[in-house]
Enzyme design. Structure first.
Site, PDB file in Angstrom:
ATOM      1  CG  ASP A 101      45.325  39.702  37.138  1.00 23.43           C
ATOM      2  OD1 ASP A 101      44.575  40.325  37.925  1.00 23.43           O
ATOM      3  OD2 ASP A 101      45.416  39.976  35.928  1.00 23.43           O
TER       4      ASP A 101
ATOM      5  CE  LYS B   3      41.157  38.110  35.114  1.00 26.85           C
ATOM      6  NZ  LYS B   3      42.466  38.826  35.095  1.00 26.85           N
TER       7      LYS B   3
END
Ligand code: IPM
Ligand code: MG
Length: 367
Positions: free
Chosen positions: A228, A195
């Site tokens: 994600d 991330k």
């Protein structure tokens, strides 16, 4: 004859039933491939709490320290669900074991046999191609273990809880090295998941992984993906991935996603490898099925033993260097599935066999 030494920790629920099949398969495999098993059983998890007052009894830990690998069943169940989170079998047995042996590298192969494509929740045109992805998860760092980790009461009466996500380059390098070695035996593709648009640890992760792959094996095709997006891509088109490399918590989440798209938890094995080497010059490791204790069917003789058997195969491969024997077990499981034999979890309404019958069918195919 070569002697392989490991502890077996059956644990709770279906653990003991599937463990006994795995031990039989190992013994038979040893007869064919020229090794003998020296193994003792020890309590872990809920049964550890019941018999010794601790999910990871000292006697179990000591026994594990005197061998070259651990074959782990599964732990937990309704009986212990009301204990405080820190004392629950899963957390109080698994996390200290991982730390005690520095089991930093968690390998979770996600395989969907084309024969079992109907079990996958994915659309059939995606699932029918089969799935073959290896998740390499960092297991002893990140937000699971970082300090500070606590809950306190503030002056205004609110409570505040803190977990700390922390990574050092050394931790990232050693897990990258495992992924590179694994990828070299597969399609030579690594997708590193992070991330890095938000987290400092991820920026360091991305940089370190890139440098490390470049140094260890530049012929590997390395890509990076935000977590994600990776969660989405894994259900959209799982076969774009070969090896997924990621940190502890992202790996926890993505490996469950990988498990479910592969149809049955009863089929998935995993390996957690430590630093350094055991007395065979291979990594010390803990080998466990992904499926959990399945309390609803425990003791009924209907559990699927495949994941435990496949975990035993991973143990032969990684902690004892017995590649041929490991392949023989994996092929025996594949052939058994191909022959149409099914336990309840993968039968989809068709007639199902029990744990021992499935075990015998696997045994008879060890050649
Ligand atoms: C796993 C489990 C464990 C984890 C739990 C039981 C502590 O979910 O092995 O994936 O989060 O690592
Ligand atoms: Mg998990």
């Amino acid at each position: 004859m070569k002697i392989i030494r490991f502890t077996n920790l059956p644990g709770d629920g279906i653990g003991p039933e599937v463990m006994s099949v795995a031990l039989e398969v190992l013994e038979k495999t040893g007869e064919v491939y020229g090794f003998a098993c020296e193994t003792t059983a020890h309590d872990v998890g809920g049964i550890g709490i019941d018999n010794h007052g601790k999910a990871l009894p000292q006697s179990t830990l000591d026994a594990c320290k005197s061998v070259d690998a651990i074959l782990f069943g599964s732990v937990g169940g309704p009986k212990w669900e009301n204990l405080p989170p820190k004392e629950q079998p899963e957390r109080a047995a698994l996390l200290p074991l991982r730390k005690a042996f520095e089991l930093f590298a968690n390998l979770r192969p996600g395989n969907l046999f084309p024969e079992l494509a109907d079990l996958s929740p994915l659309r059939s045109d995606v699932a029918s191609a089969g799935i073959d992805v290896l998740c390499v998860r960092e297991l002893t760092g990140g937000i699971y273990f970082g300090q500070p980790k606590n809950t306190r009461t503030l002056e205004d009466g609110q409570k505040e809880a803190v977990d700390t996500m922390v990574y050092r380059t050394g931790e990232i390098q050693r897990i990258t090295e495992v992924a590179v070695k694994a990828a070299a035996l597969r399609d030579k593709k690594i997708c590193s998941v992070d991330k890095a648009n938000v987290l400092e640890t991820s920026i360091l992760w991305r940089q370190t992984v890139s440098e490390c792959v470049q140094k260890l094996d530049p012929s590997i095709e390395l890509s990076h993906m935000y977590v994600d997006n990776a969660a989405m891509q894994l259900v959209r088109n799982p076969n774009q991935f070969d090896v997924l490399l990621t940190e502890n918590m992202f790996g926890d989440i993505l490996s469950d996603e990988l498990a479910v798209i592969c149809g049955s938890l009863g089929m998935l094995a995993s390996a957690s490898l430590g630093t350094g080497t055991n007395s065979n010059n291979f990594p010390f490791g803990l080998y466990e099925p992904a499926g959990g204790t399945a309390p609803d069917i425990a003791g009924k003789g209907v559990a699927n033993p495949c994941a435990q058997v496949l975990s035993a195969a991973l143990m032969l491969r990684y902690s004892f260097g017995l590649e041929e024997a490991a392949l023989a077990i994996e092929n025996a499981v594949k052939e058994t599935i191909r022959s149409g034999l099914r336990t309840g979890d993968i039968a989809q309404g068709a007639p199902a066999v029990g744990t021992t019958e499935m075990g015998s069918a696997i045994l008879s195919r060890i050649a």
